[in-house]
Scaffold this motif. Structure first.
Motif, short mmCIF file in Angstrom:
data_model
loop_
_atom_site.label_atom_id
_atom_site.label_comp_id
_atom_site.label_asym_id
_atom_site.label_seq_id
_atom_site.Cartn_x
_atom_site.Cartn_y
_atom_site.Cartn_z
N MET A 1 19.86 3.74 5.60
CA MET A 1 18.56 4.16 4.78
C MET A 1 17.30 4.06 5.85
SD MET A 1 17.10 4.12 1.91
CE MET A 1 17.34 3.05 0.43
N ASP A 2 16.71 5.15 5.71
CA ASP A 2 15.61 5.33 6.80
C ASP A 2 14.21 5.01 6.04
OD1 ASP A 2 13.69 5.90 8.56
OD2 ASP A 2 14.58 7.85 9.13
N LEU A 3 13.64 3.90 6.36
CA LEU A 3 12.35 3.31 5.67
C LEU A 3 11.21 4.41 5.84
CD1 LEU A 3 12.39 -0.45 6.21
CD2 LEU A 3 13.49 1.04 4.53
N LYS A 4 11.14 5.08 7.17
CA LYS A 4 10.20 5.80 7.69
C LYS A 4 10.04 7.00 6.84
CE LYS A 4 8.99 4.49 12.09
NZ LYS A 4 9.58 4.31 13.46
N GLN A 5 11.37 7.46 6.50
CA GLN A 5 11.44 8.71 5.51
C GLN A 5 10.84 8.28 4.35
OE1 GLN A 5 15.41 9.54 5.24
NE2 GLN A 5 15.14 11.62 4.58
N ILE A 6 10.90 7.34 3.60
CA ILE A 6 10.53 6.89 2.31
C ILE A 6 8.95 6.73 2.52
CG2 ILE A 6 10.42 5.27 0.53
CD1 ILE A 6 13.26 4.50 1.37
N GLU A 7 8.66 6.22 3.32
CA GLU A 7 7.06 5.96 3.92
C GLU A 7 6.38 7.22 4.03
OE1 GLU A 7 6.46 3.37 7.13
OE2 GLU A 7 4.16 3.90 7.32
N GLU A 8 7.01 8.38 4.59
CA GLU A 8 6.28 9.48 4.77
C GLU A 8 6.29 10.33 3.21
OE1 GLU A 8 7.93 12.82 7.76
OE2 GLU A 8 8.59 10.81 8.36
N ILE A 9 7.32 10.01 2.72
CA ILE A 9 7.41 10.82 1.26
C ILE A 9 6.19 10.32 0.40
CG2 ILE A 9 8.69 11.35 -0.77
CD1 ILE A 9 11.35 10.92 0.89
N LEU A 10 6.21 8.77 0.35
CA LEU A 10 4.92 8.23 -0.30
C LEU A 10 3.81 8.63 0.40
CD1 LEU A 10 6.29 4.63 -0.63
CD2 LEU A 10 6.30 6.78 -2.46
N ARG A 11 3.44 8.82 1.41
CA ARG A 11 2.16 9.30 1.89
C ARG A 11 1.97 10.80 1.60
NH1 ARG A 11 0.34 5.63 5.61
NH2 ARG A 11 1.95 4.57 6.84
N SER A 12 2.71 11.35 1.62
CA SER A 12 2.71 12.97 1.04
C SER A 12 2.33 13.14 -0.21
CB SER A 12 3.87 13.93 1.86
OG SER A 12 5.03 13.53 1.20
N VAL A 13 3.08 12.52 -0.91
CA VAL A 13 2.67 12.20 -2.63
C VAL A 13 1.26 11.79 -2.73
CG1 VAL A 13 3.15 11.17 -4.78
CG2 VAL A 13 5.20 11.91 -3.49
N ARG D 11 3.66 7.52 -9.08
CA ARG D 11 2.58 7.85 -9.51
C ARG D 11 1.62 6.57 -9.48
NH1 ARG D 11 2.51 11.70 -13.39
NH2 ARG D 11 4.39 11.82 -14.42
N SER D 12 2.08 5.36 -9.47
CA SER D 12 1.15 4.12 -8.96
C SER D 12 0.67 4.18 -7.67
CB SER D 12 1.88 2.85 -9.55
OG SER D 12 3.14 2.78 -8.75
N VAL D 13 1.74 4.76 -6.70
CA VAL D 13 1.15 4.95 -5.09
C VAL D 13 0.08 5.87 -5.01
CG1 VAL D 13 1.96 5.70 -2.97
CG2 VAL D 13 3.30 4.21 -4.10
N LYS D 14 0.38 6.87 -5.94
CA LYS D 14 -0.54 8.21 -5.80
C LYS D 14 -1.94 7.70 -6.18
CE LYS D 14 -1.54 13.17 -6.55
NZ LYS D 14 -0.70 14.28 -7.02
N SER D 15 -1.89 7.10 -7.52
CA SER D 15 -3.18 6.46 -7.82
C SER D 15 -3.67 5.23 -7.06
CB SER D 15 -2.99 5.93 -9.54
OG SER D 15 -1.93 4.79 -9.50
N GLY D 16 -3.06 4.85 -6.33
CA GLY D 16 -3.33 3.67 -5.46
C GLY D 16 -3.16 2.15 -6.23
N GLU D 17 -2.67 2.18 -7.09
CA GLU D 17 -2.54 1.27 -7.81
C GLU D 17 -1.44 0.18 -7.09
OE1 GLU D 17 -0.24 0.35 -12.29
OE2 GLU D 17 -1.28 2.41 -11.82
#
Lengths: 248, 248, 248, 248, 248, 248, 248, 248
Positions: A1-13, D11-17
């Motif tokens: 499981m690649d934490l970086k990959q998740i982080e990137e997705i969260l950033r781009s969202v 959603r909560s990440v996007k919103s900064g929550e």
């Protein structure tokens, strides 16, 4: 499981680069990837030209026909093992280009070109009664994209026949040895080559053969190194295994 | 059998380049070469750094000591499996640099440098009781010049532990799976990777385990493709086999 | 043995409330009750809606028909396992409302309404070839008044399929796992749930499967706790057992 | 896998929550949860008072001592099965309150109070030679928080002894039947009760007993319904299984 | 060997009482008598009313017919076991008074009156599927001149049925117990009677029954004393054995 | 179940001859009697001079000593089988008149006179290695009040030895044949006598003997009629069985 | 390997007596000779009158016909074992002089006269059901040029029949003993003769015979010296072996 | 049975040439002769120089010593197999000229000169661990008066070693092949020679070797003709058999 990959997705969202729906879709796949979904895909579908496989034993003609019908829609190559004449008739009505190796009980349908390996698998057998298993292995190995050499009837009771074929056996990248009765061929070949040997005991024999048990135990106890064993009569499994090794 | 080679000898005898005695000597050796003498040499002696192997079970301390003494004169690496404490004491008196993996019952003596493979063999096991077999496989694989990764205690009753190690398993060129009891680990790993899997059933268990029979039958009947099997507790054989594949 | 009950009878005989003949009749039955007569009645007949069971294997069509005819007079539900097409024809001539699950070889006749349990039994199987045993278990569990969930084709060679169904499996009060070949599914599920698992080895497989022995031994040796095993292909027994647990 | 849960996190990440780090941490855990990590925790650690289990067979005294030492730091109850006298001495030096059931070869250390079940498990055995397995089952069931009743020496060759104990057997919520030799006790009890019966074949016997095989086969083939079977001599497994059922 | 007998013959030859030819004839027979010729005669032919026996399995219809034809010339009773419908048709054309027990596959021809024993053999069986073996034993015991009582369907899963028949079982001089599946009936009856019990395992069952092996092993390992065992499905042998004992 | 007995009790309660408490007590015992309590007593205790039996295998010296101590208080004869030297020492300290048959591992204590049967049991064995089983059978038969004749070392490889003893074998009422290796002696004797033969396979042999399996299977498949079989090495069981027959 | 032979070739090449091409051709054959080519020829073809052998089991009628057609061109005697009626029809269309031993399933074609041995092989069997194996052995031994005596139906249950034939058995140079069920005949004959005995277990029997396993184990464990064993039902192998010995 | 011989005795008794006592003595021996007494004598005692044989396994040191003491009085050669060091010490105290082959566990005492055969027995083995069985066979063959050649360590994994020894193997009159593990050596040699081959499976191996079962089954199922098999580890039996053949 690649934490970086998740982080990137969260950033781009977060940045709006990806919308939430895309994020959900990608993340929902993660556990499957971790669990090997892609791998299994690789095994069976993703690699170019790899066939779909149907194990027909214990299935009805209708079931086999139905599965084939569905698979044909994907336009993949198809390999059906342990198939009866009736099953071949049913499949031929769906795919007139289907071919049947009656001895090996294997049906093949080729819809995609495969790249054939340069190195080859040698499939060696002791007696003519072992040929059905040899043919199952042969068709499987071919459909998986391997160059294959068959060497039949070189049982240990006539060593000179084996010796006259030893160079072609040694030239292979991996060797499948098919033998029933006392299964000694695996040990003899194992002592003559330095390639991986996959031994297939067959149920050929009678009396104290106990349906292939004699050959199975002999192969598991081989005094030659470099031998591993698959189930009795499992030509498909040996060829599948050999194909993985041949393509390393 | 190389006909050109024979022709050449005859010509040089005819021309007087070679005398008849030399011709006889060379030709007398031909069948031996054909029969695999060189191959066996390749197996055990010729390749750089390949160790001499002593299988100690059923031998006396004196016999093992004697064989070792002789082998040491050849200045080769030595691998002794199924060795007892007493055997180690005896060998150490001959070779103070001998090392003993007590759990795996393996003695190693290194006298020559080996080139270590870049690709690695993964040796995976289900439970801590399988470790003796793991260690036998580990020492064997190392002495045969392989990079090895051990992944212990990832039995199927705790799948999350296996999943956390799956990437390192998938990274291997060939995987040795060591498991006793019901031997299910081989099937689960076989479904998660696309590399050859060599399964080693162990005699760990009791009652209806029948000395490893349960795991052996399970592995032979695996529903996952790409698995082949060696004898119960045969860590050496699995590693030897894996080494051949890893070096293809 | 209820001493109070005997005392009461003696009192009522002494007082003349009961005459001696009635006393003899009642007391003569006591040992039978003590020996489990009532219990067996409870098992098979007394509980509301519990079916009569006919195990058809080794019986002739006429025998099965005769037994059914007699049972129909009692107006109970009837469950006939291992029934052939011919047996179904014969029974249908007696009971036009009889239904036949051909895959599971089970005939059912419903004459009484049953209260269905709120908790459910999960019946999970590894491959499509295991379905006949699954269907036998399914029809049995239903006729015994259980809510049932079937989860098919989640063999361990494709773990992602199993994982996608794990929540419905975990929601059950008791789980029946049906698997042939190497039977590894029982161990994997046993490691993922905290409910009782009843494992049914099937005779699906060939060669070193030895008619289900491989799966049977694997399940008996499972490294996961909480698993118990019934006979090879015994879908009825597993469902009966699961039903007792589900209704505790 | 709950898509809504993922959507919410995004959603909560996007919103900064939620910040990105927290999002990564939560999402990284998802597959493990799906794979049963929590479940396995539940099995072994999370439930109040559930003991840590050490299976000592095939481990050295030092290994068992080391594992115990680590477990004691967690202040949990500990159950060690198949433990020798030497192991008990070693453990006692760490935990003077450790107790040893020598017959059952079970060591127990109680550090936390357990809630004891109101319903009880009946552990019934055929002969005095089966007592070691009974004791393993007994200690296990007790450490898992169950009320237990032991009924010994009620073999089928003396049915009157069994009958005199039948009411206490019937009163149990689940019954463990321990029997060696021909293992008939499971069938007889199975015919007298309507509770789940977990049968444990033992290796008691000689000659054609084949180390418990006779009793194992007999129990798997029982003509009484409601019986499932665990491995030969597996008192621990039977008790674990019974405990799950008793606590449903 | 009776030295006196030889001495007497020599004396009477010497004295001329016997001529040399008679002396030769008598002495020539001695070893045969010692070797049991008369005994075997006793077994099969000499005792009044003892039948000739034909074991039909593995013989052709013509062979059975031929043997019967020859035997009929001796005007003895005939017992043919494991006989098919076709064999019965063939025999009936020779002996219209032949009778066929189809369930037991036994043909009987009565040509001589037999004295029937006063004491009786009890033949007890567990389930209806065991009846073919019961019938083979029943017809054999009757043809050997025994009074017989059949007690069917008293399997251990319903002890009350067995108890209701126990007095008739106890009244026998010898008891034949026929049971398949787990064969527990032999042990239970063995514990309730003080007469010799001959146990016949049957091949009734499936899966881990292994063709009667489960019942065979159970009966050999019975915890009840006074039980001996014959081959699987050997109703003839059990009845023959019981007949010898009944006539002591 | 004796209805008259119940009627009588009810009458005497009604008439006041018996009070209700006594009636309850008597009736409460009925089922036990029906279930064979008396029979088992008969088996072990009631008949004059029948010994108490202790099966020592798997018991500790202390357990055997304790059981003996208790039994001595009943002043019965005692037979302890599979007893070690240590057990004999322990028992001798309690009963100085105890005797030990070291070869047969049998301890006997005689406290009551027995009536010895007039007919005798012949115990025949093939080789000297079978003697331990013979001695177990011999001591058992003697303690059960039988006249016994031992005929040793008459294996089938030297038929003349057997023939010289055939008359004493034929004179017995029942014959116990003890043989290991291929167990052929049972068939040969079975063909020479018309008495019941109880065959005891022994574990004497090696290799493909598989601990007595060879002799066991041979005896079960004997072509001679009138043979039944007990467990491997079960001298006690054969003698017990023979004793029941001898006393009919 | 004959060094002189090589030397001679080299000399004649050097001298120009042989040209190089001929030298190459001759020398290229050497290893084959060393490896046993001539031996195998000797086995099957070179010796005067030795037949070609076809093992028909597992072959189709067409395959057998094809092989026979080819062999007939060599004008050798032909022996086809395990042949069906259909195969005989097919062969007869090729060789009208073919003969069929239906009981033994053996087809023979005689095209060359054989010298018949003066010493004879005795083929002895226990029961009439063993005759198919006897006939296979008989036809084989005859086609290999041996004088043969058949002695049927001398099972150990009737020793007097065996004794009346013992002289003809003792007169043989080698004895083949064919027996199913418990296989005791081999031991009894082994004790009566001082010639090599080749024992053939047959699959005649049922139940605990396990397809000939009982007789096989009995023969391997024979207490008589001088016995060796071939596979179950292997009449051909026994006769082939006996023929080699008979012709020494 | 020779009628003339009897007639002659009667005549000479009648004529007074022989007295009656002598007649009785001679005639009393007849049946023994018919039954093989002389033969067995021939086997063991009569032939010049044939040794007495003691099979020591399962005998105590005292028993072996006692038997030897008695045999020494007959002044015959003695062969004791499976003898321990303690037994050798005991025997040496009786016969200082006794010799002990510790590896083969064979004691020999030579008191009579033997004529040694001109033809020889070849004893061939696969690995050094098979040597104990080889030595047992070697000593036996020598004591029976045979010339013997030992060829060790020619396992099939190194065919060139076998080929270098093939001429000496082919020169033998009969060949004993000793092999454990997979037992393939018997098949390979069987294909290279035209002499009778007696195969001895050994218990050398582990895991799925099952104590020699793997080699035993392999040898029984050999694809090479002319092979017969003795029990696992039965070096004595193979040599005895080979000796009979060698002396034909």
């Amino acid at each position: 499981m690649d934490l970086k990959q998740i982080e990137e997705i969260l950033r781009s969202v977060k940045s709006g680069e990806k919308n939430i729906e895309d994020g959900v879709r990608i993340l929902a796949d993660l556990p499957y990837k971790d669990l090997g979904y892609a791998t299994i895909d690789n095994h069976r579908e993703i690699r170019n030209g790899y066939p779909e496989v149907i194990y027909c034993e214990g299935k009805t003609v209708d079931q086999v026909k139905g599965i084939t019908e569905y698979m044909l829609t994907k336009n993949e190559n198809i390999l059906a093992t342990r198939a009866t004449d009736e099953m071949f008739e049913a499949i031929k009505s769906l795919a007139p280009d289907a071919e049947y190796n009656r001895l090996g009980k294997v049906i093949t349908i080729k819809r995609k070109e495969q790249k054939i390996s340069e190195s080859y698998i040698a499939i060696v057998c002791a007696g003519t009664s072992d040929l059905p298993v040899v043919e199952e292995a042969y068709e499987t190995a071919k459909m998986l994209g391997n160059k294959v050499e068959k060497i039949a009837d070189v049982g240990v009771a006539g060593l000179h026949r084996l010796v006259s074929k030893i160079e072609i056996i040694r030239g292979a990248k991996v060797i499948v040895v098919v033998a029933g009765m006392e299964g000694a061929l695996a040990s003899v070949i194992g002592g003559l080559v330095d390639k991986p040997v996959i031994a297939v005991p067959t149920s050929v024999g009678y009396g104290a053969n106990f349906g292939g048990l004699a050959a199975l135990l002999a192969m598991l106890n081989s005094c030659a190194s470099g031998i591993s064993v698959v189930n009795i009569d499992n030509g498909f499994g040996a060829a599948y295994n050999a194909s993985i090794i041949n393509k390393l």
